[in-house]
Write a protein that holds these residues in place. Structure first.
Motif, PDB file in Angstrom:
ATOM      1  N   LYS A  56       0.774  -1.195   0.030  1.00 17.45           N
ATOM      2  CA  LYS A  56      -0.060   0.042  -0.061  1.00 17.45           C
ATOM      3  C   LYS A  56       1.033   1.322  -0.145  1.00 17.45           C
ATOM      4  CE  LYS A  56      -3.551  -2.286   0.407  1.00 17.45           C
ATOM      5  NZ  LYS A  56      -4.571  -2.669  -0.445  1.00 17.45           N
ATOM      6  N   CYS A  73      -4.962   0.967   3.761  1.00 17.31           N
ATOM      7  CA  CYS A  73      -5.485   2.184   2.518  1.00 17.31           C
ATOM      8  C   CYS A  73      -4.217   2.450   1.775  1.00 17.31           C
ATOM      9  CB  CYS A  73      -5.753   3.331   3.308  1.00 17.31           C
ATOM     10  SG  CYS A  73      -7.557   3.338   4.164  1.00 17.31           S
ATOM     11  N   ASN A  74      -4.660   2.915   0.745  1.00 13.05           N
ATOM     12  CA  ASN A  74      -3.728   3.353  -0.274  1.00 13.05           C
ATOM     13  C   ASN A  74      -3.998   4.882  -0.453  1.00 13.05           C
ATOM     14  OD1 ASN A  74      -2.021   1.892  -1.802  1.00 13.05           O
ATOM     15  ND2 ASN A  74      -3.445   0.844  -2.915  1.00 13.05           N
ATOM     16  N   GLY A  76      -3.219   8.285  -2.832  1.00  9.43           N
ATOM     17  CA  GLY A  76      -3.027   8.637  -4.140  1.00  9.43           C
ATOM     18  C   GLY A  76      -1.987   9.938  -4.066  1.00  9.43           C
ATOM     19  N   TYR A  85      -6.934  11.338  -2.786  1.00  4.93           N
ATOM     20  CA  TYR A  85      -7.832  10.368  -1.999  1.00  4.93           C
ATOM     21  C   TYR A  85      -7.361   9.470  -1.233  1.00  4.93           C
ATOM     22  CZ  TYR A  85      -5.782   7.417  -5.771  1.00  4.93           C
ATOM     23  OH  TYR A  85      -4.968   6.645  -6.537  1.00  4.93           O
ATOM     24  N   GLU A  87      -8.064   5.629  -0.470  1.00  5.74           N
ATOM     25  CA  GLU A  87      -9.045   4.347  -0.943  1.00  5.74           C
ATOM     26  C   GLU A  87      -8.743   3.159  -0.141  1.00  5.74           C
ATOM     27  OE1 GLU A  87      -8.159   3.504  -5.258  1.00  5.74           O
ATOM     28  OE2 GLU A  87      -6.444   2.417  -4.554  1.00  5.74           O
ATOM     29  N   LYS A  88      -9.818   2.435  -0.075  1.00  2.78           N
ATOM     30  CA  LYS A  88      -9.728   0.882   0.712  1.00  2.78           C
ATOM     31  C   LYS A  88     -10.437   0.117  -0.141  1.00  2.78           C
ATOM     32  CE  LYS A  88      -9.598  -0.821   5.370  1.00  2.78           C
ATOM     33  NZ  LYS A  88      -9.894  -0.611   6.678  1.00  2.78           N
ATOM     34  N   ASN A  89      -9.950  -1.070  -0.357  1.00  2.64           N
ATOM     35  CA  ASN A  89     -10.516  -2.042  -1.293  1.00  2.64           C
ATOM     36  C   ASN A  89     -10.840  -1.548  -2.665  1.00  2.64           C
ATOM     37  OD1 ASN A  89     -10.185  -4.036   0.805  1.00  2.64           O
ATOM     38  ND2 ASN A  89     -12.121  -3.219   1.630  1.00  2.64           N
ATOM     39  N   GLU A  90     -10.002  -0.553  -3.195  1.00  2.00           N
ATOM     40  CA  GLU A  90      -9.723   0.067  -4.640  1.00  2.00           C
ATOM     41  C   GLU A  90     -11.291   0.911  -4.620  1.00  2.00           C
ATOM     42  OE1 GLU A  90      -9.588  -2.757  -7.783  1.00  2.00           O
ATOM     43  OE2 GLU A  90      -7.825  -4.022  -6.612  1.00  2.00           O
ATOM     44  N   LYS A  91     -11.554   1.256  -3.519  1.00  2.00           N
ATOM     45  CA  LYS A  91     -12.837   2.402  -3.455  1.00  2.00           C
ATOM     46  C   LYS A  91     -12.420   3.678  -2.731  1.00  2.00           C
ATOM     47  CE  LYS A  91     -17.471   2.669  -2.255  1.00  2.00           C
ATOM     48  NZ  LYS A  91     -18.750   1.948  -1.679  1.00  2.00           N
TER      49      LYS A  91
END
Length: 104
Positions: A56, A73-74, A76, A85, A87-91
């Motif tokens: 991540k 989380c990722n 950006g 942003y 994101e977690k689980n690509e959302k």
């Protein structure tokens, strides 16, 4: 060290023999207790984009702490307004500024 970056904004990235990165201060002490797969130089905003061992992306602050506490989380890249942003689980779950404060 296996690799050493130049000092930039007070810190130098160092890669150890195990392939993981951290930063050192001018006195040779490590900045963080965490070790990373990838580190970028510290920007003028006091942040370095890092890749955690779990893959991540996050930002490391000059106090050695992560900008976003949730390690799953990722985070950006910041836009020209200093917003990115999380994101977690690509959302996307929320947006933050360079201080880590939630916005929008």
């Amino acid at each position: 060290f296996n690799n050493l970056k130049f000092f930039h904004n007070g810190f130098a990235g160092v890669k150890c023999l195990d392939g993981l990165w951290n930063f050192i201060r001018h006195d040779g002490t490590y900045l963080s207790d965490m070790w990373f797969k990838v580190v970028d130089d510290f920007d003028d905003n006091g942040l370095s984009r890092v890749q955690l061992q779990n893959g991540k992306r996050n930002y490391l602050r000059t106090d050695g702490k992560l900008l976003v506490d949730d390690l799953d989380c990722n985070v950006g890249c910041f836009d020209s307004n200093g917003i990115t942003y999380v994101e977690k689980n690509e959302k996307v779950i929320y947006y933050i500024n360079e201080k880590g404060e939630k916005v929008r």
